[in-house]
Design a protein around this motif. Structure first.
Motif, PDB file in Angstrom:
ATOM      1  N   VAL A  51       0.831  -1.212   0.000  1.00  0.00           N
ATOM      2  CA  VAL A  51       0.000   0.000   0.000  1.00  0.00           C
ATOM      3  C   VAL A  51       0.863   1.259   0.000  1.00  0.00           C
ATOM      4  CG1 VAL A  51      -1.796   1.274   1.223  1.00  0.00           C
ATOM      5  CG2 VAL A  51      -1.843  -1.215   1.210  1.00  0.00           C
ATOM      6  N   PHE A  52       1.751   1.389   0.978  1.00  0.00           N
ATOM      7  CA  PHE A  52       2.515   2.628   1.127  1.00  0.00           C
ATOM      8  C   PHE A  52       3.377   2.917  -0.097  1.00  0.00           C
ATOM      9  CE2 PHE A  52       6.394   4.832   2.520  1.00  0.00           C
ATOM     10  CZ  PHE A  52       5.833   5.995   3.012  1.00  0.00           C
ATOM     11  N   VAL A  53       4.167   1.945  -0.513  1.00  0.00           N
ATOM     12  CA  VAL A  53       5.067   2.162  -1.654  1.00  0.00           C
ATOM     13  C   VAL A  53       4.302   2.436  -2.947  1.00  0.00           C
ATOM     14  CG1 VAL A  53       6.820   1.077  -3.097  1.00  0.00           C
ATOM     15  CG2 VAL A  53       6.983   0.898  -0.619  1.00  0.00           C
ATOM     16  N   PRO A  54       3.275   1.646  -3.331  1.00  0.00           N
ATOM     17  CA  PRO A  54       2.531   1.986  -4.558  1.00  0.00           C
ATOM     18  C   PRO A  54       1.871   3.359  -4.502  1.00  0.00           C
ATOM     19  CG  PRO A  54       2.070  -0.274  -3.924  1.00  0.00           C
ATOM     20  CD  PRO A  54       2.830   0.340  -2.795  1.00  0.00           C
ATOM     21  N   CYS A  55       1.351   3.763  -3.336  1.00  0.00           N
ATOM     22  CA  CYS A  55       0.727   5.083  -3.232  1.00  0.00           C
ATOM     23  C   CYS A  55       1.753   6.199  -3.405  1.00  0.00           C
ATOM     24  CB  CYS A  55       0.009   5.223  -1.889  1.00  0.00           C
ATOM     25  SG  CYS A  55      -1.521   4.281  -1.756  1.00  0.00           S
ATOM     26  N   ILE A 256      -3.858   7.836  -4.261  1.00  0.00           N
ATOM     27  CA  ILE A 256      -4.281   7.190  -3.024  1.00  0.00           C
ATOM     28  C   ILE A 256      -4.986   5.865  -3.273  1.00  0.00           C
ATOM     29  CG2 ILE A 256      -4.465   9.364  -1.788  1.00  0.00           C
ATOM     30  CD1 ILE A 256      -7.479   9.258  -2.260  1.00  0.00           C
ATOM     31  N   MET A 257      -5.444   5.615  -4.494  1.00  0.00           N
ATOM     32  CA  MET A 257      -6.154   4.376  -4.785  1.00  0.00           C
ATOM     33  C   MET A 257      -5.220   3.234  -5.177  1.00  0.00           C
ATOM     34  SD  MET A 257      -9.289   4.811  -4.222  1.00  0.00           S
ATOM     35  CE  MET A 257     -10.508   6.090  -4.032  1.00  0.00           C
ATOM     36  N   ALA A 258      -3.931   3.505  -5.271  1.00  0.00           N
ATOM     37  CA  ALA A 258      -3.000   2.458  -5.693  1.00  0.00           C
ATOM     38  C   ALA A 258      -2.981   1.298  -4.707  1.00  0.00           C
ATOM     39  CB  ALA A 258      -1.591   3.048  -5.850  1.00  0.00           C
ATOM     40  N   GLY A 259      -3.088   1.595  -3.419  1.00  0.00           N
ATOM     41  CA  GLY A 259      -3.120   0.529  -2.425  1.00  0.00           C
ATOM     42  C   GLY A 259      -4.419  -0.250  -2.454  1.00  0.00           C
ATOM     43  N   ALA A 260      -5.554   0.452  -2.631  1.00  0.00           N
ATOM     44  CA  ALA A 260      -6.847  -0.228  -2.711  1.00  0.00           C
ATOM     45  C   ALA A 260      -6.935  -1.110  -3.947  1.00  0.00           C
ATOM     46  CB  ALA A 260      -7.977   0.796  -2.706  1.00  0.00           C
ATOM     47  N   ASN A 261      -6.262  -0.711  -5.024  1.00  0.00           N
ATOM     48  CA  ASN A 261      -6.260  -1.545  -6.230  1.00  0.00           C
ATOM     49  C   ASN A 261      -5.570  -2.881  -5.996  1.00  0.00           C
ATOM     50  OD1 ASN A 261      -7.558   0.498  -7.600  1.00  0.00           O
ATOM     51  ND2 ASN A 261      -5.703   1.314  -8.514  1.00  0.00           N
ATOM     52  N   MET A 262      -4.681  -2.948  -5.012  1.00  0.00           N
ATOM     53  CA  MET A 262      -3.964  -4.181  -4.705  1.00  0.00           C
ATOM     54  C   MET A 262      -4.651  -4.978  -3.606  1.00  0.00           C
ATOM     55  SD  MET A 262      -1.298  -3.999  -6.725  1.00  0.00           S
ATOM     56  CE  MET A 262      -0.143  -5.152  -6.008  1.00  0.00           C
ATOM     57  N   SER A 263      -5.927  -4.704  -3.347  1.00  0.00           N
ATOM     58  CA  SER A 263      -6.617  -5.350  -2.228  1.00  0.00           C
ATOM     59  C   SER A 263      -6.635  -6.867  -2.351  1.00  0.00           C
ATOM     60  CB  SER A 263      -8.050  -4.828  -2.135  1.00  0.00           C
ATOM     61  OG  SER A 263      -8.760  -5.081  -3.344  1.00  0.00           O
ATOM     62  N   GLY A 264      -6.689  -7.375  -3.565  1.00  0.00           N
ATOM     63  CA  GLY A 264      -6.706  -8.822  -3.747  1.00  0.00           C
ATOM     64  C   GLY A 264      -5.378  -9.488  -3.452  1.00  0.00           C
ATOM     65  N   PRO A 274      -5.951   1.539   5.265  1.00  0.00           N
ATOM     66  CA  PRO A 274      -6.013   2.834   5.965  1.00  0.00           C
ATOM     67  C   PRO A 274      -4.655   3.360   6.398  1.00  0.00           C
ATOM     68  CG  PRO A 274      -7.636   1.295   6.846  1.00  0.00           C
ATOM     69  CD  PRO A 274      -6.715   0.500   5.976  1.00  0.00           C
ATOM     70  N   VAL A 275      -3.841   2.511   7.013  1.00  0.00           N
ATOM     71  CA  VAL A 275      -2.561   2.967   7.558  1.00  0.00           C
ATOM     72  C   VAL A 275      -1.614   3.379   6.432  1.00  0.00           C
ATOM     73  CG1 VAL A 275      -0.547   2.283   8.901  1.00  0.00           C
ATOM     74  CG2 VAL A 275      -2.827   1.558   9.625  1.00  0.00           C
ATOM     75  N   GLY A 276      -1.455   2.507   5.430  1.00  0.00           N
ATOM     76  CA  GLY A 276      -0.529   2.814   4.341  1.00  0.00           C
ATOM     77  C   GLY A 276      -0.942   4.027   3.532  1.00  0.00           C
ATOM     78  N   THR A 277      -2.245   4.182   3.253  1.00  0.00           N
ATOM     79  CA  THR A 277      -2.710   5.307   2.442  1.00  0.00           C
ATOM     80  C   THR A 277      -2.557   6.626   3.182  1.00  0.00           C
ATOM     81  OG1 THR A 277      -4.323   3.819   1.426  1.00  0.00           O
ATOM     82  CG2 THR A 277      -4.632   6.161   1.081  1.00  0.00           C
ATOM     83  N   LEU A 278      -2.871   6.658   4.468  1.00  0.00           N
ATOM     84  CA  LEU A 278      -2.737   7.901   5.240  1.00  0.00           C
ATOM     85  C   LEU A 278      -1.275   8.321   5.383  1.00  0.00           C
ATOM     86  CD1 LEU A 278      -5.414   7.444   8.049  1.00  0.00           C
ATOM     87  CD2 LEU A 278      -5.395   9.155   6.239  1.00  0.00           C
ATOM     88  N   LEU A 279      -0.397   7.359   5.613  1.00  0.00           N
ATOM     89  CA  LEU A 279       1.028   7.699   5.713  1.00  0.00           C
ATOM     90  C   LEU A 279       1.560   8.236   4.386  1.00  0.00           C
ATOM     91  CD1 LEU A 279       2.429   4.728   7.852  1.00  0.00           C
ATOM     92  CD2 LEU A 279       2.025   7.092   8.575  1.00  0.00           C
ATOM     93  N   ALA A 280       1.145   7.631   3.268  1.00  0.00           N
ATOM     94  CA  ALA A 280       1.580   8.120   1.955  1.00  0.00           C
ATOM     95  C   ALA A 280       1.032   9.510   1.680  1.00  0.00           C
ATOM     96  CB  ALA A 280       1.134   7.138   0.871  1.00  0.00           C
ATOM     97  N   THR A 281      -0.211   9.781   2.081  1.00  0.00           N
ATOM     98  CA  THR A 281      -0.805  11.105   1.879  1.00  0.00           C
ATOM     99  C   THR A 281      -0.075  12.161   2.699  1.00  0.00           C
ATOM    100  OG1 THR A 281      -2.958  10.064   1.498  1.00  0.00           O
ATOM    101  CG2 THR A 281      -2.949  12.405   2.003  1.00  0.00           C
ATOM    102  N   LEU A 282       0.238  11.847   3.947  1.00  0.00           N
ATOM    103  CA  LEU A 282       0.962  12.795   4.799  1.00  0.00           C
ATOM    104  C   LEU A 282       2.352  13.081   4.253  1.00  0.00           C
ATOM    105  CD1 LEU A 282       1.169  14.422   7.439  1.00  0.00           C
ATOM    106  CD2 LEU A 282       1.938  12.324   8.570  1.00  0.00           C
ATOM    107  N   LEU A 283       3.071  12.048   3.847  1.00  0.00           N
ATOM    108  CA  LEU A 283       4.420  12.247   3.303  1.00  0.00           C
ATOM    109  C   LEU A 283       4.388  13.080   2.034  1.00  0.00           C
ATOM    110  CD1 LEU A 283       7.462  11.595   3.292  1.00  0.00           C
ATOM    111  CD2 LEU A 283       6.910   9.500   2.029  1.00  0.00           C
ATOM    112  N   SER A 284       3.447  12.810   1.133  1.00  0.00           N
ATOM    113  CA  SER A 284       3.386  13.551  -0.125  1.00  0.00           C
ATOM    114  C   SER A 284       3.054  15.016   0.105  1.00  0.00           C
ATOM    115  CB  SER A 284       2.343  12.914  -1.047  1.00  0.00           C
ATOM    116  OG  SER A 284       1.048  13.003  -0.474  1.00  0.00           O
TER     117      SER A 284
END
Length: 645
Positions: A51-55, A256-264, A274-284
């Motif tokens: 999640v974090f890296v793809p986002c 932000i949807m890059a992590g959700a796209n990998m849900s499978g 939630p954790v990976g997407t929020l951390l990526a949003t804050l860093l960006s």
């Protein structure tokens, strides 16, 4: 006793096989489902790599390296700050809504499409799935055009003609080759790209302080006069204004949807998304703010408003090839993530049979194995699982190939990067609006099935995100926003009128909303305020056996006249059997096998007699109904009563 959370899901997904049904089962087991080896082999990505890296790689793409300087020069640091705040308000509200939806039950592949379709139904979910697929495709086109533009600059070639298109097609072929292998190789490649891009950004950050004044065109070093010259707006040309520049900037925060796209492919999607997407949003947000301030304080505005502003980071860097390498890695990894995400959405749409021509992309349905105990042939079952895995991978490759062809056609149209960025903005804004709408509806309806683990959300924030997305859409490009809304409406109408869709448990949120409103208005009724002229009868009919009392029910139904008729029947023998069974279940010692107590025999005999009486009552009811229809009408029946409501 509270049931496990996995049994209640607003996403409409059935609990997976192997869930622990005992009360002592933990929440983690109920959420994650069975712990079998096949699932663990399939879902192998964690929060950081899945999640974090793809986002982060999707956010740090073309706009950061090739458009940030030009945007700061055009809008100035003042309006750029407004754009950044508005963009991240929309993004944060969407992330919170996405986190709530993704932590409410089990999550399959398909990302945002699966969340919306299981929350709002197949009509709106299917339409937004197609829109989100188009958003990922347009994102791939933007990334590839950015790669071609940077490659031409590095090689010193002239821009124009078919040069960009040919280079972008070659890059697309290489990206698709990696996507054919699967998401696992993409995750490994993404980590290496993330490390390389981080090194590039650190070197560029140091270059703003290490670069000497005058060594680079338009570079003055950190000066207050330079910063003050970049505070105001300096829009060049009639086509450049706040709306158009914002539409070019907004794709910078749409990863932000890059992590959700990998849900499978995630081990624990309810925790990782939630954790990976929020951390990526804050860093960006931090990185964009820092680099924008450094660009505004070290570069003259005259060097930013022109095309030279596209390559400001490369001109400032003490090691220009590192910036080009960072651009290549970031752009190609973003394209890779968008293409895999688009293929996942296409496969999920085909599996749900949203559109008839997508059936060839649907993965094969798993055939349940018949339990054979000790005689089951494990070798045969292993071979069956292998064949299913190979067939599923072939269908995934079909989705990737179809996405490759659509992106190639879009590149051959000769579109411009800035022009395609506006389409990407509209598609993503519409997708974000529907995600916020889904969270808003599920929050206000008060359904007990909506119990997300992520508690940091509210319907106020979801509603704000929904309104903000629509407002930004129509402010930036009113005509294109109206056309995209019309496309979504046409898809909803088509999916609604083409009949049932798939075999899954979709659920209909409209029925839940109707129930919520009816309950609310019933609670507002006040019997003391009802006037006599508005009185309506409410009749309660208690019948021993309603099947043989047809005349009584018909008479009561005629009396109600727009009121309410409640039919009640006390099932005494069945109630005794239920109470006796409950008392037997609470006994510490169960009866031995083959032993039947006298109480059980009497209860079974009484239940059998009751069933026989029900059958006789049904025959009597049918006979009475036939007699009432064949007998001549009486004087009372000939009277003309008004029809019942």
């Amino acid at each position: 006793m509270v049931a496990p959370r996995a049994e209640y899901t607003a996403l409409g997904q059935e609990p997976a096989e192997g869930l622990v049904e005992s009360p002592s089962s933990t929440n983690s087991e109920a959420r994650s489902g069975p712990r079998n080896s096949s699932q663990e082999d399939h879902r192998r990505l964690g929060t950081f790599d899945g999640v974090f890296v793809p986002c982060v790689l999707s956010i740090f793409g073309v706009i950061l390296f090739q458009r940030l300087g030009w945007i700061v020069g055009q809008a100035g640091i003042g309006q750029f700050s407004i754009m950044l705040v508005v963009g991240y308000l929309v993004v944060v509200s969407t992330v919170l809504s996405l986190s709530a939806l993704s932590t409410n039950g089990l999550l399959k592949g398909g990302g945002a499409y699966f969340l919306v379709s299981r929350a709002l139904g197949p009509e709106l979910g299917g339409a937004i799935g197609v829109i989100f697929y188009a958003a990922n495709v347009s994102g791939c086109v933007v990334y590839l055009l950015g790669f071609a533009e940077e490659f031409v600059d590095v090689m010193g070639w002239e821009h124009g003609g078919w040069t960009h298109c040919i280079i972008a097609l070659i890059a697309l072929t290489g990206v698709t080759t990696i996507c054919f292998v699967g998401p696992s190789l993409y995750a490994k490649t993404a980590i290496a790209v993330f490390v390389g891009m981080s090194v590039c950004l650190i070197l560029t950050f140091i270059s703003f302080f290490a670069q000497k004044s005058g060594d680079s065109s338009g570079f003055t070093g950190l000066r207050s006069s330079t910063f003050s010259g970049n505070i105001g707006t300096h829009y060049t040309g009639e086509e450049n204004n706040f709306a158009t520049v914002f539409s070019i900037l907004f794709p910078a925060v749409t990863g932000i949807m890059a992590g959700a796209n990998m849900s499978g492919e995630l081990k624990e999607p309810a925790r990782s998304i939630p954790v990976g997407t929020l951390l990526a949003t804050l860093l960006s947000a931090i990185v964009y703010a820092i680099f924008a301030l450094l660009i505004a304080g070290t570069n003259l505005n005259s060097s930013l408003v022109t095309d030279e502003g596209y390559s400001v980071l490369r001109r400032v860097s003490v090691l220009p090839p590192s910036v080009s390498a960072g651009i290549f890695m970031a752009v190609l990894s973003s394209c890779m993530g968008s293409e895999i995400g688009a293929a996942e959405i296409l496969q999920a749409l085909a599996k749900d049979k949203i559109l008839p021509f997508m059936s060839c992309f649907a993965p094969p349905e798993r055939q349940p194995h018949v339990a054979g105990g000790e005689e089951a042939d494990s070798a045969v079952m292993t071979g069956s699982n292998s064949r299913e895995a190979i067939t599923s991978k072939s269908h995934a490759r079909r989705s990737v190939l179809a996405t490759f062809l659509i992106i190639a056609v879009a590149l051959l149209t000769g579109t411009d990067l800035n022009e395609m960025a506006t389409f990407q903005t509209l598609f993503f804004l519409l997708s974000y609006a529907i995600i916020n709408l889904a969270c808003f509806i599920l929050s206000i309806q008060g359904s007990p099935s909506f119990r997300p683990i992520w508690e940091h959300y509210s319907w106020h924030m979801a509603f704000f995100g929904f309104v903000a997305c629509l407002a930004v859409m129509f402010y930036t490009h009113p005509l294109r926003a109206a056309l995209s809304m019309l496309l979504c409406l046409l898809l909803i109408i088509y999916i609604t009128y083409r009949g049932p869709i798939g075999d899954g448990d979709w659920g209909d949120v409209t029925q839940s909303l109707i129930f919520h409103q009816v309950r609310k208005f019933l609670l507002r009724l006040d019997g003391s305020k009802l006037d006599q002229k508005f009185w309506r009868p409410h009749i309660l009919v208690v019948a021993k056996n309603p099947r043989c009392q047809y005349r009584l029910l018909h008479f009561a139904n005629n009396l109600k006249k727009g009121g309410l008729l409640v039919l009640g029947s006390v099932l005494t023998p069945q109630l005794k059997m239920i109470q006796a069974a409950a008392s037997l279940a609470q006994q510490p010692v169960a009866p031995t096998k083959g032993t039947i107590t006298q109480e059980t025999r009497s209860l079974e005999a009484e239940g059998k007699r009751d069933n026989d009486s029900d059958a006789d009552g049904k025959d009597d009811a049918d006979k009475a109904k036939q007699e009432s229809l064949s007998s001549p009408p009486t004087r009372i029946q000939n009277r003309k009563y008004p029809r019942s409501g």
